[in-house]
Scaffold this motif. Structure first.
Motif, short mmCIF file in Angstrom:
data_model
loop_
_atom_site.label_atom_id
_atom_site.label_comp_id
_atom_site.label_asym_id
_atom_site.label_seq_id
_atom_site.Cartn_x
_atom_site.Cartn_y
_atom_site.Cartn_z
N SER A 139 0.81 -1.21 0.00
CA SER A 139 0.00 0.00 0.00
C SER A 139 0.84 1.27 0.00
CB SER A 139 -0.92 0.01 1.23
OG SER A 139 -1.85 -1.04 1.17
N SER A 140 0.20 2.37 -0.31
CA SER A 140 0.88 3.66 -0.37
C SER A 140 1.33 4.14 1.00
CB SER A 140 -0.04 4.71 -1.01
OG SER A 140 -1.25 4.82 -0.27
N ASN A 141 0.73 3.61 2.08
CA ASN A 141 1.14 4.01 3.42
C ASN A 141 2.26 3.12 3.97
OD1 ASN A 141 -0.17 1.62 3.99
ND2 ASN A 141 -1.56 2.48 5.51
N GLY A 142 2.80 2.23 3.14
CA GLY A 142 3.92 1.39 3.54
C GLY A 142 3.53 0.07 4.18
N ALA A 143 2.26 -0.15 4.43
CA ALA A 143 1.81 -1.40 5.05
C ALA A 143 1.51 -2.44 3.97
CB ALA A 143 0.56 -1.14 5.89
N PRO A 144 1.41 -3.71 4.36
CA PRO A 144 0.97 -4.73 3.39
C PRO A 144 -0.39 -4.35 2.82
CG PRO A 144 1.82 -5.77 5.38
CD PRO A 144 1.73 -4.30 5.67
N GLY A 145 -0.57 -4.58 1.53
CA GLY A 145 -1.82 -4.22 0.86
C GLY A 145 -2.93 -5.22 1.12
N PRO A 146 -4.13 -4.89 0.67
CA PRO A 146 -5.28 -5.77 0.94
C PRO A 146 -5.16 -7.15 0.30
CG PRO A 146 -5.84 -4.04 -0.64
CD PRO A 146 -4.51 -3.68 -0.08
N ALA A 147 -4.34 -7.27 -0.74
CA ALA A 147 -4.17 -8.57 -1.41
C ALA A 147 -2.79 -9.17 -1.13
CB ALA A 147 -4.40 -8.41 -2.92
#
Length: 674
Positions: A49-57
């Motif tokens: 993700s754009s916030n640096g966290a793992p994305g939803p997928a």
């Protein structure tokens, strides 16, 4: 950082590397270069993700292991039957599987050996530098098979240096497809020259002086089983060969059985499942006592090492059974001369773990200099784990172990190997550092073979506070071979920044020249974190952001881009100027007081790196004031003209009065009025 349209890689490289070099060579600051838009190497998508966290997928594959090992101490050979249960959580079908064969680094035809001229990268206390290194045949694969309907069937495979490709009769389906691989193998265990895995015989003496303490072999068994390569969303199979620089591994559960001569004590990652089978009633009682004690409890003392009563049987073999969950690796060590002690580790939320140390009698100490030695190791382990658990992320495993052997200064999940003669401040520092690796990269599973700063730099950074706080700062501040050896960080880092041969922090780990690996990946990596915390964001914002990064990526695989985005998003700053200057380049920071005229101060930025800075103004009436310069001061210009609001006459100006910034030329930091 907001999601930006990706540019071609060659264009990004040209913008981020070529232009800064031109600006530096001209010795003039160019804000267009420092503050140019930055496209990070790994794009934002459904996985990241754009916030640096793992994305939803976000997905991640899993590797579980069952291992049955037999140690042949006469031939110095390890025989193992291995079962890998591999789960493909990716969306892709996999026609083949790649597995790491790290023991092949010791073969005569290994890439590492050729790269280093008939040698290998050496660790502390390894064989002498001169002459070719000994060799082994590496992994000898007796059988490679896959299970089909409960039956093992041989499978086609190819060995390429330190990698094994298993070619499947049909692709392993994605979204949860599972397969079991069976490998029978054996290998010759390297001697002390093995570095990260080895066997050797203790001297029975202290400080190399003749002694009559018990002597015996110590086997430090690491990289001892074929482990799955990582298949991720960034590169598919990541098959960088093992040529010396650490690891990149999948997570899973590991159940392992180690059969050794009955006179041996085994220290292993994870939980000892069968203490009643391998310990005496007295040792079991002490073991249970240690689990409840904040003071170190001796489970087997130095005087008991040669006593038959310290082992449950006097001949034959014993099988030690260990289990470790949610881990990327396990290692173990075995010896007939181990002293063993332990103490409880107190974790957040009332949980506990166990600090343990295993070492030969000659390491008990104090040594001839009166320095504390291994009798204090468990105290160091306990304090380090408790500190990092409280400050950053709770320790997740049932034990944290320090072993004195021949594979010195090396780390694996839940167990580290340090040196038999280590003592004093050095033993504390190396223990804290190696145990700190349980957070980076054992919990936060970055790719060490590509991005050394994400394990060595981050770990060295958290070590700084452990050195400063243990026993009221007994061994602080941290000024060792890992961090600012010989002086203060703002001064010592200049040796790196001023060195034209120094690689950047983003360089591939194996590409660091031998004399620059520590100064760049350890020291510069850690000092960059210090600058972020102390000078750029401040502790309150940095600690919040870094803890969230650890929490989000615990037992996962972050890239540098994920770290950069997370610190920006949670820290509340656009830090592209710092990522470009400190990580992508080795830019210099240099503020200068050019003049004091007409009661106005002119300050110029002569380096390409920018940082928040402070300057102090002293007035002729004896008073003074300080002014803070944000990085935006240099957003569109390289010179600042400042005048006091109070109308007082200026006597002198000093940039960076607290000496906290890596200013490349301090001779121009201060000026007195004419």
């Amino acid at each position: 950082m907001p999601h930006r349209r990706s540019l071609p890689l060659f264009f990004v490289a040209a913008c981020s590397l070529a232009l800064p070099a031109l600006a530096q060579s001209a010795n003039s600051y160019d804000p267009r270069t420092t503050f140019a838009p930055l496209t990070l190497p790994d794009p934002v998508n459904a996985y990241r993700s754009s916030n640096g966290a793992p994305g939803p997928a976000y997905w991640q594959n899993e590797a579980d292991y069952e291992l049955h090992a037999q140690l042949d101490t006469s031939a110095k050979v390890l025989h193992t039957h291995e079962i890998i249960t591999y789960t493909n959580n990716s969306p892709d079908g996999l026609p083949s599987l790649w597995i790491q064969l790290d023991q092949n680094i010791y073969r005569k035809d290994s890439r590492s050996r050729e790269m280093y001229g008939s040698g290998r990268p050496r660790r502390r206390n390894a064989a002498p530098e001169d002459g070719p290194q000994p060799a082994t045949d590496g992994y000898v694969l007796d059988s490679v098979a896959i299970e089909t309907q409960g039956k093992a069937e041989k499978v086609d495979y190819v060995v390429s240096d330190t990698r094994l490709q298993v070619r499947l009769p049909e692709a392993l389906r994605g979204h949860g497809g599972q397969i079991r691989i069976r490998i029978d193998y054996h290998y010759q265990i390297p001697g002390p020259w093995g570095g990260r895995t080895s066997w050797g015989t203790t001297t029975g003496s202290v400080d190399d002086k003749p002694g009559d303490l018990p002597k015996g072999d110590i086997y430090d068994m690491a990289q001892w089983f074929p482990r799955m390569c990582v298949y991720d969303d960034l590169r598919g199979w990541d098959t960088l060969p093992y040529i010396g620089s650490e690891f990149y591994l999948e997570y899973g559960n590991i159940d392992y059985f180690v059969t050794v001569p009955a006179n041996m004590i085994v220290a292993g990652s994870g939980e000892l499942v069968n203490p009643k089978d391998v310990l005496t009633p007295t040792e079991i009682q002490r073991f249970e006592e240690a689990k409840k004690s904040d003071k170190t409890v001796v489970i087997r003392g130095a005087s008991e090492v040669t006593s038959p009563a310290s082992r449950p049987k006097q001949s034959g073999d014993l099988t030690w059974h260990f289990r470790m969950e949610h881990t990327r690796d396990v290692a173990w060590s075995a010896s007939p001369v181990f002293v063993w002690d332990a103490a409880r580790i107190n974790l957040p939320d009332g949980k506990t773990s166990l600090a343990m140390s295993f070492y030969p009698p000659e390491s008990v100490g104090p040594n001839s200099k009166g320095e504390d030695a291994w009798a204090h190791s468990t105290e160091y382990v306990k304090d380090t784990v408790e500190h990092f658990s409280k400050q950053w992320y709770p320790y997740p495993w049932p034990a944290a172990i320090n072993v004195a052997g021949f594979s010195t200064g090396m780390e694996y999940p839940g167990i580290v190997f340090d040196g038999i003669p280590d003592s004093g401040a050095f033993l504390f520092w190396v223990t804290a550092h190696e145990i700190g690796h349980d957070w980076f990269p054992m919990i936060v599973g970055s790719n060490e073979r590509r991005h050394a700063f994400m394990d060595e730099g981050f770990n060295t950074f958290i070590d700084i506070d452990e050195s400063a706080t243990f026993a009221g700062g007994k061994y602080g501040p941290k000024r060792d071979s890992e961090y600012s050896a010989g002086g203060e960080p703002p001064d010592m880092i200049l040796k790196v920044l001023d060195n034209p041969d120094a690689p950047t922090l983003m360089s591939r780990a194996d590409g660091y020249p031998g004399n620059l690996g520590h100064p760049v990946s350890y020291f510069k990596g850690a000092y960059g974190m210090v600058l972020l915390r102390e000078q750029i964001l401040g502790p309150e914002r940095f600690d919040w952001a870094f803890r969230k990064y650890i929490r989000d990526w615990a037992f996962k695989h972050p890239s540098p881009s994920d770290f950069f985005r997370e610190i920006e998003s949670e820290g509340g700053e656009d830090l592209s100027y710092f990522w470009r200057g400190w990580y992508l380049n080795n830019w210099k920071f240099d503020l200068a007081v050019d003049s004091i005229a007409d009661n106005k101060v002119t300050i110029s930025n002569r380096g390409q790196l920018v940082l928040p800075a402070t300057f102090e103004v002293k007035f002729t009436d004896g008073t003074s004031e300080r002014e803070k310069l944000p990085v935006e001061t240099w957003l569109s210009k390289g010179t600042l003209v400042w005048a006091p609001d109070n109308g007082k006459k200026i006597a002198s100006v000093l940039v960076d009065p607290d000496h906290v910034l890596p200013d490349d030329d301090r001779s121009n930091n201060e000026k007195k009025a004419e």
